[in-house]
Scaffold this active site. Sequence first.
Site, PDB file in Angstrom:
ATOM      1  N   LYS A   9      47.983  39.992  33.340  1.00 53.56           N
ATOM      2  CA  LYS A   9      47.346  41.039  33.927  1.00 53.56           C
ATOM      3  C   LYS A   9      47.481  42.290  32.649  1.00 53.56           C
ATOM      4  CE  LYS A   9      47.852  40.992  38.757  1.00 53.56           C
ATOM      5  NZ  LYS A   9      48.701  41.556  40.095  1.00 53.56           N
ATOM      6  N   LYS A  49      39.914  30.315  42.151  1.00 52.33           N
ATOM      7  CA  LYS A  49      40.568  30.448  43.324  1.00 52.33           C
ATOM      8  C   LYS A  49      39.628  31.326  44.413  1.00 52.33           C
ATOM      9  CE  LYS A  49      45.095  31.726  44.633  1.00 52.33           C
ATOM     10  NZ  LYS A  49      46.206  32.243  44.214  1.00 52.33           N
ATOM     11  N   LYS A  82      39.555  38.144  46.769  1.00 52.87           N
ATOM     12  CA  LYS A  82      38.916  39.075  47.288  1.00 52.87           C
ATOM     13  C   LYS A  82      38.466  39.849  46.094  1.00 52.87           C
ATOM     14  CE  LYS A  82      43.773  40.076  48.174  1.00 52.87           C
ATOM     15  NZ  LYS A  82      44.728  39.943  49.264  1.00 52.87           N
TER      16      LYS A  82
END
Length: 339
Positions: A115, A201, A204
Amino acid sequence: MIVVSGIQPTGKPHLGNYLGAIRNYVKLQDEAAAQDGKCLIFLADLHAISMPHEPQDLHASTLEMVATLVACGLDPAKTVLFNQAQVPAHAELQWLLMGTARMGWLNRMTQWKDKAGKNREGQSVALFSYPVLQAADVLLYQATHVPVGEDQKQHLELARDIAQKFNNDFASEEAPVFTQPEPYIPKAAARIMSLRDGSRKMSKSEPSDMSRINLSDTADEMAQKVKKAKTDPEPLPSEMAGLEGRAEALNLITIFAALAETTPDAVLAEYGGQGFGHFKPVLAEKLVEVLGPIRTRFVELKEDREALDAILARGASQARELGRPTLDSAYRALGLVRN
Ligand code: TRP
């Protein structure tokens, strides 16, 4: 058996969340109840502020996820369902554990590295210390089983390290403050991939909505997305070996098997030899059969703000009760006096 797990309240819940995590919570809720254990599932809204976020959207997403969880079968009468923000003990215990967690341990976390990327200096301290809050989440309730995906295993190991060091440094062997939590990764955890790219994957954060099945999609939308899903021109093989190098085909088989609660082998035994022109409508039908009733409950509950608030208020009050003894022992072990 004390089951504890958290789920981030960001974005629209999709099929990957359901098959990968939520359905598993429902099974564990019933297992825990059968053995007189406990099941606590919370919305990780405190974790959500570790990345840039929209304050005006956070509570709405939290409520949407609560509606989803209940629609999927989590029963607030069996499961303690709450959001972290209403249980201050999570943030308090995180701080108490900050003296035990080591910079080196956190620096090794792959989620932090992913991240933060090349810009570590610019990240929030919350993003760096995120795994310590996650440790507090589970240690607060003496969790024994923590259902998580593969990607969260490292955070769970960190929670174990923190528990062990804290017990070593501040408690006696006979009276440890914390229980070592075990990650619980279901054998059949389905890894659901994007409908547009079988190597990613289902997520969202993917820009194209065609890449995922949302739990709020109508039957028509689901059928459309399956119809447009990327595939290849070959017919289905009758054994798994034949899916090698065919990520998209594998994904559709995985989804069908997970929905039907059977194995991919069994699906191929039945549909091997057929082309996607045949298989896709069958898959769409299965999706609607499983997700249709969930969607109906979700749409209804989502509008019932009062019911959702009541579920969270009740869950939070139970969680505050359950966490109190451990929080008190942690303060005491550290020599912090609160009269
Ligand atoms: N970090 C988890 C995720 O992103 C969510 C989470 C927060 C969690 N606290 C937790 C999961 C405690 C298990 C236990 O999926």
